[in-house]
Design an enzyme around this catalytic site. Structure first.
Site, PDB file in Angstrom:
ATOM      1  N   GLU A  75      58.576  16.109  22.993  1.00 53.44           N
ATOM      2  CA  GLU A  75      58.810  14.791  22.415  1.00 53.44           C
ATOM      3  C   GLU A  75      57.854  13.798  23.074  1.00 53.44           C
ATOM      4  O   GLU A  75      57.837  13.670  24.296  1.00 53.44           O
ATOM      5  CB  GLU A  75      60.266  14.377  22.640  1.00 53.44           C
ATOM      6  N   ASN A  89      60.666   8.254  20.601  1.00 52.41           N
ATOM      7  CA  ASN A  89      61.682   8.365  21.650  1.00 52.41           C
ATOM      8  C   ASN A  89      62.470   9.648  21.409  1.00 52.41           C
ATOM      9  O   ASN A  89      62.449  10.195  20.301  1.00 52.41           O
ATOM     10  CB  ASN A  89      62.643   7.173  21.568  1.00 52.41           C
ATOM     11  N   ALA A 126      73.666   6.476   7.090  1.00 56.12           N
ATOM     12  CA  ALA A 126      74.117   6.719   5.721  1.00 56.12           C
ATOM     13  C   ALA A 126      73.694   8.131   5.314  1.00 56.12           C
ATOM     14  O   ALA A 126      72.523   8.485   5.456  1.00 56.12           O
ATOM     15  CB  ALA A 126      73.498   5.693   4.779  1.00 56.12           C
ATOM     16  N   VAL A 146      52.197  16.362  21.777  1.00 59.78           N
ATOM     17  CA  VAL A 146      51.476  17.548  21.294  1.00 59.78           C
ATOM     18  C   VAL A 146      50.207  17.088  20.581  1.00 59.78           C
ATOM     19  O   VAL A 146      50.245  16.235  19.694  1.00 59.78           O
ATOM     20  CB  VAL A 146      52.375  18.406  20.375  1.00 59.78           C
ATOM     21  N   HIS A 191      62.059   5.736   4.667  1.00 59.83           N
ATOM     22  CA  HIS A 191      62.325   7.070   4.105  1.00 59.83           C
ATOM     23  C   HIS A 191      61.029   7.577   3.489  1.00 59.83           C
ATOM     24  O   HIS A 191      60.832   7.468   2.283  1.00 59.83           O
ATOM     25  CB  HIS A 191      63.408   7.005   3.016  1.00 59.83           C
ATOM     26  N   ASN A 241      61.591  14.706   6.203  1.00 56.78           N
ATOM     27  CA  ASN A 241      61.629  14.142   4.853  1.00 56.78           C
ATOM     28  C   ASN A 241      60.346  14.447   4.079  1.00 56.78           C
ATOM     29  O   ASN A 241      60.336  14.446   2.848  1.00 56.78           O
ATOM     30  CB  ASN A 241      61.839  12.627   4.927  1.00 56.78           C
ATOM     31  N   THR A 248      68.056  11.877   5.078  1.00 56.17           N
ATOM     32  CA  THR A 248      68.169  12.706   6.292  1.00 56.17           C
ATOM     33  C   THR A 248      69.078  13.914   6.093  1.00 56.17           C
ATOM     34  O   THR A 248      68.752  15.022   6.532  1.00 56.17           O
ATOM     35  CB  THR A 248      68.647  11.846   7.476  1.00 56.17           C
TER      36      THR A 248
HETATM   37  P1  FAD Z   1      62.122  11.388  13.485  1.00 51.52           P
HETATM   38  O1  FAD Z   1      63.548  11.040  13.683  1.00 51.52           O
HETATM   39  O2  FAD Z   1      61.196  10.300  13.127  1.00 51.52           O
HETATM   40  O3  FAD Z   1      61.622  12.122  14.811  1.00 51.52           O
HETATM   41  C1  FAD Z   1      60.293  12.551  14.965  1.00 51.52           C
HETATM   42  C2  FAD Z   1      59.965  12.575  16.437  1.00 51.52           C
HETATM   43  O4  FAD Z   1      58.717  13.253  16.619  1.00 51.52           O
HETATM   44  C3  FAD Z   1      59.805  11.196  17.069  1.00 51.52           C
HETATM   45  O5  FAD Z   1      60.680  11.047  18.140  1.00 51.52           O
HETATM   46  C4  FAD Z   1      58.350  11.184  17.539  1.00 51.52           C
HETATM   47  O6  FAD Z   1      58.162  10.493  18.749  1.00 51.52           O
HETATM   48  C5  FAD Z   1      58.053  12.654  17.701  1.00 51.52           C
HETATM   49  N1  FAD Z   1      56.616  12.965  17.634  1.00 51.52           N
HETATM   50  C6  FAD Z   1      55.724  12.521  16.719  1.00 51.52           C
HETATM   51  N2  FAD Z   1      54.498  13.029  16.973  1.00 51.52           N
HETATM   52  C7  FAD Z   1      54.630  13.824  18.055  1.00 51.52           C
HETATM   53  C8  FAD Z   1      53.718  14.630  18.791  1.00 51.52           C
HETATM   54  N3  FAD Z   1      52.440  14.767  18.404  1.00 51.52           N
HETATM   55  N4  FAD Z   1      54.170  15.274  19.904  1.00 51.52           N
HETATM   56  C9  FAD Z   1      55.480  15.181  20.278  1.00 51.52           C
HETATM   57  N5  FAD Z   1      56.386  14.435  19.600  1.00 51.52           N
HETATM   58  C10 FAD Z   1      55.970  13.768  18.491  1.00 51.52           C
HETATM   59  N6  FAD Z   1      68.000   7.881   7.084  1.00 51.52           N
HETATM   60  C11 FAD Z   1      69.123   8.159   6.391  1.00 51.52           C
HETATM   61  O7  FAD Z   1      69.250   9.233   5.798  1.00 51.52           O
HETATM   62  N7  FAD Z   1      70.160   7.269   6.355  1.00 51.52           N
HETATM   63  C12 FAD Z   1      70.081   6.052   6.966  1.00 51.52           C
HETATM   64  O8  FAD Z   1      71.036   5.282   6.931  1.00 51.52           O
HETATM   65  C13 FAD Z   1      68.890   5.725   7.658  1.00 51.52           C
HETATM   66  N8  FAD Z   1      68.764   4.525   8.252  1.00 51.52           N
HETATM   67  C14 FAD Z   1      67.673   4.279   9.033  1.00 51.52           C
HETATM   68  C15 FAD Z   1      67.610   3.055   9.734  1.00 51.52           C
HETATM   69  C16 FAD Z   1      66.588   2.830  10.638  1.00 51.52           C
HETATM   70  C17 FAD Z   1      66.546   1.539  11.413  1.00 51.52           C
HETATM   71  C18 FAD Z   1      65.589   3.830  10.838  1.00 51.52           C
HETATM   72  C19 FAD Z   1      64.488   3.627  11.836  1.00 51.52           C
HETATM   73  C20 FAD Z   1      65.618   5.013  10.118  1.00 51.52           C
HETATM   74  C21 FAD Z   1      66.654   5.251   9.191  1.00 51.52           C
HETATM   75  N9  FAD Z   1      66.751   6.436   8.469  1.00 51.52           N
HETATM   76  C22 FAD Z   1      67.869   6.700   7.729  1.00 51.52           C
HETATM   77  C23 FAD Z   1      65.706   7.464   8.520  1.00 51.52           C
HETATM   78  C24 FAD Z   1      66.104   8.579   9.482  1.00 51.52           C
HETATM   79  O9  FAD Z   1      66.264   8.083  10.774  1.00 51.52           O
HETATM   80  C25 FAD Z   1      65.058   9.673   9.392  1.00 51.52           C
HETATM   81  O10 FAD Z   1      65.163  10.243   8.098  1.00 51.52           O
HETATM   82  C26 FAD Z   1      65.246  10.785  10.406  1.00 51.52           C
HETATM   83  O11 FAD Z   1      65.291  10.316  11.720  1.00 51.52           O
HETATM   84  C27 FAD Z   1      64.100  11.797  10.264  1.00 51.52           C
HETATM   85  O12 FAD Z   1      64.242  12.780  11.248  1.00 51.52           O
HETATM   86  P2  FAD Z   1      62.995  13.580  11.819  1.00 51.52           P
HETATM   87  O13 FAD Z   1      63.528  14.434  12.900  1.00 51.52           O
HETATM   88  O14 FAD Z   1      62.280  14.242  10.687  1.00 51.52           O
HETATM   89  O15 FAD Z   1      61.976  12.489  12.363  1.00 51.52           O
END
Ligand code: FAD
Length: 536
Positions: free
Chosen positions: A35, A118, A129, A238, A456, A490, A502
């Protein structure tokens, strides 16, 4: 390979779902998760919405803001970077990709594009949601029966509650008023209802919101067997997926505390680093299928804030109900969300995902003398989420000759709304006006948010049934032609959707993880047979 090692890039809900399912399904599997951002909370990946102390909450949010992290960046032990404000304030905990400073992405047509850096990713900041995809939002090549099983596991991983705040009489009154306005137009099963959310209701009526922590579950429980096979490395960026022909051999990563770059060998690599930074990492690693970064979609969003009208509300709720609601809210003043209602997406008549969040206060400061300031019955923040039809030309592209602030090929986003979206935006704006009138008076008029505001982001590594150049991954999320390289998030969603994505992406990840675990187990069995064959 009876004890395969899997490297996961990204610790958000999707990377965490992969870690959990792989470790649970494969008794020997060991997962190391990389991370780029810092761990914010004692429990890795916990939602910052659960932090009660406002100062601690603000610090956690700022620490998530990558190049825009300000003062707390130094406290993390990583070198200070230029801090630049963007044109739009990114949602708390997120940082704009096009922030304007050195190493900034270029996204003039998608200015609100943002990310969180983070442990827990955006899942430490999300609204929780968790509606399900329906009608044409669903992926046509995943069989219905299997989809239901994937959904059930995904809901369990995220602690989804279908009836959150359903006992709130104020929430019930809002539903009744919306139902009077819209109910007759909506198909059975898709009417006004409560919005499913991810979290655990507490005895005092408050909610402990879900983050990557609940998805990881036993993997972060001290002394659990699963925890002994899981390792999370924060502040580890990474830089490259290493390859030998069509196989991933591991990842090269930079320890952001020391600046040291190392290679980590793995039997499989999962990239779940969000819809912009995952394709960026593939590109940087020389993996460049024609569809990579293309077919970018999100949800155009029209939002408004409405002061609830006492007379209308009193038709369905009493003063005592309101007192009870306010008393319950007073138990957790740090969390402004109370009842959450919705009108889900349905076709053909209602291609929108409508979210109606009840709150005692407005999300912006109001002049105390203004007409609806300190409204006794409170407010609703309402939004219509809409579809964006996938098009090749809506894309994030990467430039090898210009590196971003992290040292990866810089991003450029090109994106435009078409007549089809403009028509639905117009329809949504009218719908929002009707909803506002049914509930009270607007204190913020309906307005279309700038492109990128939904957070999204979808389609940039879309999955497909065939390797015909319009997809990046196969139906099990493996990058085409790379058996041990899996992508998640996504970005995999190939359809036009209106709902928060999500839960759908976790379901897709469960499918990918089940398949990857089975593949690793089959490889181990094949090796065992080979080892037992007599040698001559
Ligand atoms: P992320 O949660 O974005 O995690 C990706 C991680 O990868 C990050 O921590 C990043 O630092 C890390 N990363 C990136 N590049 C590298 C690298 N090269 N090396 C190491 N680490 C790396 N979705 C919903 O469905 N319902 C909701 O109500 C909703 N509300 C939201 C409200 C807010 C304020 C926010 C910010 C987002 C919201 N979302 C919501 C979107 C939801 O949070 C995301 O769909 C979800 O977190 C995606 O998950 P993920 O694991 O794919 O990516």
């Amino acid at each position: 390979m009876s004890q395969p090692i899997i490297a996961i890039v990204g610790s958000g809900p999707i990377g965490s779902a992969y870690a959990r399912v792989l470790i649970e399904q494969h008794p020997g599997a060991r997962v190391v998760m990389f991370e780029a951002g810092p761990q914010l909370t004692g429990i890795p990946g916990e939602s910052v919405r659960n932090i009660q102390d406002p100062e601690a909450k603000a610090q956690a949010r700022e620490k998530s803001q990558g190049p825009q992290a300000g003062a707390y960046r130094a406290a993390l032990g990583i070198p200070e970077a230029t801090v630049t404000e963007g044109m739009f304030t990114a949602r708390q905990g997120t940082h704009l990709l096009d922030f304007g400073g050195p190493g900034s992405a270029h996204a003039p047509s998608f200015p609100a594009a943002a990310a969180a850096t983070n442990v827990g990713g955006q899942g430490a900041h999300w609204t929780c949601a968790t509606p399900e995809p329906a009608f044409s939002e669903k992926i046509p090549f995943i069989p219905e029966e299997e989809w239901e099983s994937l959904m059930a596991q995904a809901k369990g991983l995220l602690h989804v509650q279908g009836e959150a705040f359903a006992d709130s009489a104020v929430g019930g009154a809002i539903r009744s008023l919306l139902d009077e306005e819209f109910g007759a137009e909506l198909p059975d099963g898709y009417g006004v209802g409560t919005l499913p959310v991810a979290g655990d209701p507490q005895e005092d009526g408050s909610m402990r919101w879900a983050g990557a922590d609940v998805v990881l579950g036993p993997l972060i429980e001290p002394r659990s067997e699963q925890a002994s096979r899981f390792e999370l490395r924060d502040l580890s960026l990474v830089l490259r997926i290493e390859l030998e022909g069509q196989r991933a051999t591991g990842v090269s990563y930079k320890d952001l505390r020391t600046g040291q770059i190392s290679f980590f060998a793995a039997d499989a690599v999962v990239v779940a680093a969000d819809a912009f930074r995952s394709p960026q990492l593939l590109w940087a690693s020389g993996i460049r299928p024609a569809a990579l970064g293309h077919y970018l979609t999100e949800h155009p969003v029209v939002i408004s804030t409405v002061a609830l009208d006492a007379q209308k509300m009193q038709r369905f709720a009493t003063e005592q109900d309101l007192e009870a609601e306010l008393a319950r809210r007073a138990l957790n003043p740090a969390d402004p969300v109370a009842a959450v209602n919705r009108i889900p997406f349905s076709e053909p008549g209602h291609p929108f995902s409508v979210q109606v969040m009840y709150s005692e206060s407005t999300p912006f400061p109001m002049d105390p003398q203004a007409e609806h300031a300190n409204n006794r019955w409170g407010y609703v923040n309402m939004g219509y989420g809409m579809r964006k039809q996938p098009r090749f030309e809506d894309a994030v592209s990467f430039d090898d000759s210009e590196l971003d602030y992290r040292g990866l090929p810089n991003m450029r986003i090109d994106y435009a709304l078409t007549a089809s979206e403009e028509a639905e935006i117009e329809q949504a704006t009218q719908g929002l006006r009707r909803a506002g009138k049914a509930l009270g008076a607007f204190v913020a008029e309906p307005r279309l948010m700038p492109n990128g505001s939904s957070l999204h982001y979808q389609g940039t590594m879309r999955m497909g049934q065939f390797d015909d150049g319009t997809s990046v991954a196969d139906p099990y999320s493996r990058v085409w032609n790379y058996q041990n390289l899996v992508v998640g998030g996504n970005a995999l969603i190939p359809t036009a959707t209106a709902m928060n994505p999500t839960l759908m992406s976790v379901a897709i990840a469960v499918r990918g993880a089940r398949q990857l675990a089975a593949g690793l187990a089959a490889n181990a069995a094949a090796h065992a047979v080979q080892d037992s064959l007599p040698t001559h």
